[in-house]
Write an enzyme that holds these catalytic residues in place. Structure first.
Site, PDB file in Angstrom:
ATOM      1  CB  THR A  14       7.574 -40.899 -15.889  1.00 57.82           C
ATOM      2  OG1 THR A  14       7.747 -41.791 -14.803  1.00 57.82           O
ATOM      3  CG2 THR A  14       7.789 -41.630 -17.189  1.00 57.82           C
ATOM      4  CE  LYS A  39       5.435 -33.786  -2.308  1.00 63.88           C
ATOM      5  NZ  LYS A  39       4.180 -34.520  -2.356  1.00 63.88           N
ATOM      6  CD  GLU A 121      -4.271 -33.715 -27.522  1.00 60.40           C
ATOM      7  OE1 GLU A 121      -4.785 -32.809 -28.172  1.00 60.40           O
ATOM      8  OE2 GLU A 121      -4.866 -34.790 -27.275  1.00 60.40           O
ATOM      9  N   GLY A 126      -2.000 -40.123 -23.908  1.00 61.74           N
ATOM     10  CA  GLY A 126      -0.578 -39.852 -24.151  1.00 61.74           C
ATOM     11  C   GLY A 126      -0.326 -39.132 -25.458  1.00 61.74           C
ATOM     12  CB  ILE A 128      -3.624 -40.483 -29.314  1.00 64.00           C
ATOM     13  CG1 ILE A 128      -3.034 -41.895 -29.334  1.00 64.00           C
ATOM     14  CG2 ILE A 128      -4.705 -40.337 -30.372  1.00 64.00           C
ATOM     15  CD1 ILE A 128      -4.059 -43.005 -29.083  1.00 64.00           C
ATOM     16  CG  ASP A 195      -5.399 -43.240 -15.875  1.00 60.15           C
ATOM     17  OD1 ASP A 195      -4.773 -42.220 -15.561  1.00 60.15           O
ATOM     18  OD2 ASP A 195      -5.399 -43.710 -17.039  1.00 60.15           O
ATOM     19  CE  LYS A 199      -5.308 -41.395 -19.120  1.00 58.32           C
ATOM     20  NZ  LYS A 199      -4.450 -42.590 -19.173  1.00 58.32           N
TER      21      LYS A 199
END
Ligand code: HSE
Length: 395
Positions: A14, A39, A121, A126, A128, A195, A199
């Site tokens: 994505t 891959k 970053e 994402g 920000i 996740d 972060k």
């Protein structure tokens, strides 16, 4: 660095495709993708096969490649790519939050040894620009807390649950988040808050200079949520959000990634779908909120692109706070207000310091009260798949 800048790209999912599209549509950026390493030989891809290679060394050892952009899923393989690229003298941009959060000491050492910059970053929130802001603007000791919605997928699901209030909305919202490219390829990482925990570690390092182990973040996902919990939150004038929260208290820092009842009047409550938001609390500026899309190809690619541009003027993270004299240590022995819904014996067994509300109903029993965060984490309730645990935000 020369113009146009030559990029060697790893991964064409994505975000990789998002980066490819953004660069193709904006020639003024003076950057082009020289080669893409993937891959899977058999996969059909939307661009010509000549753009691809299956050998990492075709990029890492290519003297014409100025910047390696690493956008693959596998954190261990990503680390090997980053390490080899930096040892070869390349600047690296990555979006891999798992790799950055679990290998931060090694990545710091690599930057020191090789002198090569590593920017990430896109790994956190994402689009920000939170990391660069924490590094540059909040380069002082006045920050007291960070509270944010840092996972787009769970915010997307929770938004649907809140607005529809219907049973079954969870699975269809997760499917939609996956179809729109927000969810991880293993969505357990999203819904179980791994996740968000990754972060949280990255935010803690750049906000407060503390490198904490990802396992020390008090992490709880949203899988046990029921429409009943959403209704209880609503009856209290709140909505449920998965919050990442790092707060300085008594010289220590507590860190959570956990569902939270957020009062409707709080700006974070109205941040919906895949949008992320980070509130920074500081002594003099007081609360500030940064909002932007936290997942998806275009928004995440924009952060990658910003890192690539920053490399042109020699930007690198200085990690000044990590080198500071008063780096806080982790302290989860702090009191929190929690909502726990589940079997009576399980919610009763939590070592509550004070119970504010204790409800028995045919739809579920729950207790809201004060408890020490570390005790809550150690309780049976915290690991029980049927019990829903949330904190109650009061500031
Ligand atoms: N799966 C992540 C999310 C992608 O939903 O926020 C962006 O890091």
């Amino acid at each position: 660095m020369k113009s146009p800048l030559q990029i060697g790209l790893f991964g064409f999912g994505t975000v990789g495709q998002g980066l490819y599209d953004v660069l193709r549509r904006t020639p003024g950026l003076q950057s082009e993708i020289k080669r893409i390493c993937v891959k899977d030989h058999t996969k059909q891809r939307p661009i010509d096969a000549s753009a691809f290679t299956y050998s990492a060394s075709d990029i890492i050892e290519d003297p014409d490649v100025d910047v390696v952009v690493e956008l693959i899923d596998d954190a261990d393989a990503a680390y090997e790519i980053v390490r080899a690229s930096m040892k070869y003298g390349k600047a690296v941009v990555t979006a891999n939050k798992r790799m950055v959060s679990t290998r931060l000491p090694e990545l710091l050492e690599l930057q020191r040894q090789t002198g090569c910059p590593l920017l990430y970053e896109a790994s956190t929130c994402g689009s920000i620009p939170i990391i660069r802001n924490l590094e540059e603007y909040y380069d002082n000791d006045l920050l007291s807390g960070i509270t944010g919605i840092v996972n787009g997928t769970t915010n997307f699901i929770l938004t649907h649950l809140t607005r529809r209030g219907a049973d079954g909305g969870y699975e269809s919202a997760l499917r939609e988040a996956a179809a729109r490219g927000f969810a991880e390829s293993d969505p357990t990482l999203d819904v179980e808050a791994y996740d968000a925990a990754f972060k949280t570690v990255i935010l803690t390092a750049h906000a407060f200079g503390a490198i904490i182990d990802v396992n020390s973040v008090v992490r709880r996902g949203i899988t046990a949520i029921a429409p009943f919990d959403v209704r209880v939150a609503a009856s209290m004038g709140s909505v449920v959000k998965l919050l990442s929260r790092v707060v300085i208290r008594d010289g220590g820092v507590s860190a959570v990634a956990i569902p939270t009842f957020v009062p409707e009047g709080n700006a974070l409550a109205s941040i919906s779908h895949e949008v992320n938001g980070v509130r920074l609390d500081a002594a003099f500026s007081e609360a500030q909120l940064m909002v932007g899309k936290g997942a998806g190809g275009g928004p995440t690619a924009s952060a990658v692109l910003s890192d690539i541009s920053a490399l042109r003027y020699g930007y690198r993270y200085e990690y000044r706070k990590l080198k500071g004299s008063e780096v806080p240590t982790l302290n989860n022995h702090v009191d929190v207000v929690a909502y726990v819904r589940g079997a009576r014996s399980i919610i009763e067994a939590i070592p509550w310091k004070q119970r504010r509300i204790d409800v028995r109903s045919t739809d579920g029993d729950y207790i809201i009260g004060t408890v020490e965060l570390s005790s809550l984490r150690e309780s049976t309730a915290f690991d029980d798949a049927e019990t829903f645990v949330a904190l109650v935000l009061e500031d």
